[in-house]
Design a protein around this motif. Sequence first.
Motif, PDB file in Angstrom:
ATOM      1  N   GLU A  41       1.080  -1.432   0.001  1.00  0.00           N
ATOM      2  CA  GLU A  41      -0.284   0.250  -0.215  1.00  0.00           C
ATOM      3  C   GLU A  41       0.953   1.212  -0.282  1.00  0.00           C
ATOM      4  O   GLU A  41       0.618   2.185  -0.144  1.00  0.00           O
ATOM      5  N   VAL A  42       1.769   0.594   0.271  1.00  0.00           N
ATOM      6  CA  VAL A  42       3.109   1.948   0.872  1.00  0.00           C
ATOM      7  C   VAL A  42       4.195   1.583  -0.035  1.00  0.00           C
ATOM      8  O   VAL A  42       4.442   1.037  -0.168  1.00  0.00           O
ATOM      9  N   ALA A  70      -0.776   8.209  -6.520  1.00  0.00           N
ATOM     10  CA  ALA A  70      -1.818   9.170  -6.577  1.00  0.00           C
ATOM     11  C   ALA A  70      -3.242   8.420  -7.253  1.00  0.00           C
ATOM     12  O   ALA A  70      -4.436   7.763  -7.271  1.00  0.00           O
ATOM     13  N   ARG A  73      -3.671   5.161  -6.354  1.00  0.00           N
ATOM     14  CA  ARG A  73      -4.469   4.884  -4.806  1.00  0.00           C
ATOM     15  C   ARG A  73      -3.062   4.313  -3.977  1.00  0.00           C
ATOM     16  O   ARG A  73      -3.413   3.503  -3.205  1.00  0.00           O
ATOM     17  N   ARG A  75       0.362   5.043  -1.491  1.00  0.00           N
ATOM     18  CA  ARG A  75       1.137   5.765  -0.523  1.00  0.00           C
ATOM     19  C   ARG A  75       2.329   6.063  -0.837  1.00  0.00           C
ATOM     20  O   ARG A  75       2.979   5.197  -1.684  1.00  0.00           O
ATOM     21  N   ALA A  77       6.442   7.066   0.527  1.00  0.00           N
ATOM     22  CA  ALA A  77       7.427   7.574   1.313  1.00  0.00           C
ATOM     23  C   ALA A  77       8.666   7.847   0.606  1.00  0.00           C
ATOM     24  O   ALA A  77       9.235   7.183   0.544  1.00  0.00           O
ATOM     25  N   SER A  99       2.744  18.524   1.943  1.00  0.00           N
ATOM     26  CA  SER A  99       2.903  16.408   2.021  1.00  0.00           C
ATOM     27  C   SER A  99       3.037  16.274   3.050  1.00  0.00           C
ATOM     28  O   SER A  99       2.236  14.585   3.521  1.00  0.00           O
ATOM     29  N   GLU A 103      -2.188  12.517   3.968  1.00  0.00           N
ATOM     30  CA  GLU A 103      -1.764  11.203   4.164  1.00  0.00           C
ATOM     31  C   GLU A 103      -1.125  10.714   2.385  1.00  0.00           C
ATOM     32  O   GLU A 103      -0.799   9.122   2.724  1.00  0.00           O
ATOM     33  N   GLN A 104      -0.862  10.944   1.654  1.00  0.00           N
ATOM     34  CA  GLN A 104      -0.425  10.349   0.509  1.00  0.00           C
ATOM     35  C   GLN A 104       1.059  10.102   0.124  1.00  0.00           C
ATOM     36  O   GLN A 104       1.234   9.419  -0.151  1.00  0.00           O
ATOM     37  N   VAL A 105       1.689  11.334   1.021  1.00  0.00           N
ATOM     38  CA  VAL A 105       2.798  11.609   0.771  1.00  0.00           C
ATOM     39  C   VAL A 105       3.957  11.864   1.928  1.00  0.00           C
ATOM     40  O   VAL A 105       3.130  12.816   2.274  1.00  0.00           O
ATOM     41  N   TRP A 106       5.162  11.538   1.787  1.00  0.00           N
ATOM     42  CA  TRP A 106       5.979  11.473   3.178  1.00  0.00           C
ATOM     43  C   TRP A 106       6.869  11.749   3.092  1.00  0.00           C
ATOM     44  O   TRP A 106       7.556  10.914   1.880  1.00  0.00           O
TER      45      TRP A 106
END
Length: 122
Positions: A41-42, A70, A73, A75, A77, A99, A103-106
Motif C-alpha cells: 500500500e506504500v 495518487a 491510490r 502512498r 514515502a 505533504s 496521507e498520500q506522500v511523506w
Amino acid sequence: MPDLTQERAGVPVLVCDPDGPPVATEQDVLDLIGATYFGAEVVAVPVSRLPERFFTLSTRFAGEVMQKFANYRLRLAVVGDISRHLAASSALRALVHESNRGEQVWFVPDLDSLDARLRGAA
C-alpha cells in the motif's frame, strides 16, 4: 537487498533497496507501482534512488511522480536526509511541509519514522 514488501506497523510496504536502480523516468515510477501488485500500500523510496531533478520543483518531476502514486491510490514515502535540498529551496520546504500534513506522500528521515507515521495513520 532487492526491493521487498515488508509488513511495517501493520501496513504492507514496498521497501526499496537504497542501492537499486534510479527512479529517474516515468517508466521507472510505473515499474515501482507495478511491483506493488502483491499487495503493498506504500512505497518507501530512498533519497539515494531519486535524481537531483526530483528536488528541483521547476522540473515538475516530483509532481509527476506524486501524481502517479495518487492515480494508483498508493502512498509514497521518500526516505532519507533531504536537508541540503530543503536549505536550497523554500518551495521544496513548503511542499514537504504540506505533504507531511497529508496521507498520500511523506518525507521521512528513516524507516523508523515511517513506521511511526504509519502507526499514527492507522
